[in-house]
Design an enzyme around this catalytic site. Structure first.
Site, PDB file in Angstrom:
ATOM      1  CB  THR A   1      -0.945  -0.094   1.097  1.00  0.00           C
ATOM      2  OG1 THR A   1      -1.685   1.187   1.209  1.00  0.00           O
ATOM      3  CG2 THR A   1      -0.104  -0.416   2.452  1.00  0.00           C
TER       4      THR A   1
ATOM      5  CD  GLU B   1      -2.593   2.945   5.083  1.00  0.00           C
ATOM      6  OE1 GLU B   1      -2.259   2.872   6.169  1.00  0.00           O
ATOM      7  OE2 GLU B   1      -3.683   2.680   4.709  1.00  0.00           O
TER       8      GLU B   1
ATOM      9  CE1 TYR C   1      -3.362  -3.123   5.546  1.00  0.00           C
ATOM     10  CE2 TYR C   1      -2.748  -0.841   4.898  1.00  0.00           C
ATOM     11  CZ  TYR C   1      -3.107  -2.298   4.701  1.00  0.00           C
ATOM     12  OH  TYR C   1      -3.471  -2.595   3.379  1.00  0.00           O
TER      13      TYR C   1
ATOM     14  CE  LYS D   1      -0.067  -5.003   2.423  1.00  0.00           C
ATOM     15  NZ  LYS D   1      -0.535  -6.340   1.906  1.00  0.00           N
TER      16      LYS D   1
END
Length: 139
Positions: free
Chosen positions: A26, A28, A50, A54
Site C-alpha cells: 500500500t 501507506e 497496518y 505491510k
C-alpha cells in the site's frame, strides 16, 4: 504474517521454481511523505500498525526472493477509488476456493471487485502487468 506463511509454505513444499508470488503493498508504506510524487527511491516512513505490517511483508518478500531464488515480487498500490475496495468478507472466501485449485478446477484465487476502474488504472491493467512481469522471470 500472511505473506511469510505463504512464502514459507512455497519453500517447504519445494515449489520455489513453479510458483510466482506477488505481494500487494500500500502507499501507506510512505506514511509521512518525504517527497511528492513518490518514486522508487522515496524512503518508507510508515505511520500506522497496518503500514508497518505491510512493510514487513514487503521486506520478507524481498528476503525470500534473494535467499531462496523464488519468483517473489512486490507492488505498491495507490487506491484512489474507495468503490474499488474489496468487501471485508473476502478472506472468508479463500478457503472455499482452495479445494477447487487443488483439484485443478481453477488455477487462481481472485479477490476484490474485478473490473473496477480506479483513477490511476484498472485492476485488469495491474493484473496484465503482473502477468507480464511473472512471464519475464526473476531478475
Amino acid at each position: 504474517m500472511g505473506a511469510l506463511r505463504i512464502l514459507e509454505a512455497i519453500r517447504i513444499l519445494g515449489l520455489e521454481k513453479k510458483t510466482r508470488f506477488y505481494q500487494a503493498s500500500t502507499s501507506e508504506l510512505f506514511g509521512l511523505v518525504q517527497e511528492i510524487p513518490q518514486k522508487e527511491t522515496t524512503p518508507f516512513y510508515p505511520r500506522s500498525p497496518y503500514a508497518c505490517a505491510k512493510l514487513y511483508a514487503y521486506w520478507i518478500t524481498i528476503n525470500y526472493r534473494e535467499a531462496y531464488g523464488m519468483y517473489a515480487c512486490n507492488g505498491i498500490l495507490f487506491n484512489t477509488n474507495p468503490r474499488c475496495a474489496a468487501k471485508p468478507s473476502s478472506p472468508a472466501r479463500s478457503p472455499a476456493h482452495s479445494p477447487r485449485i487443488k483439484l485443478g478446477l481453477q488455477d487462481c484465487l481472485f479477490l476484490g471487485k474485478h473490473g473496477c476502474q480506479a483513477r490511476l488504472g484498472s485492476r485488469q491493467g495491474l493484473r496484465r502487468n503482473a502477468v507480464a512481469d511473472a512471464a519475464a522471470g526473476p531478475g
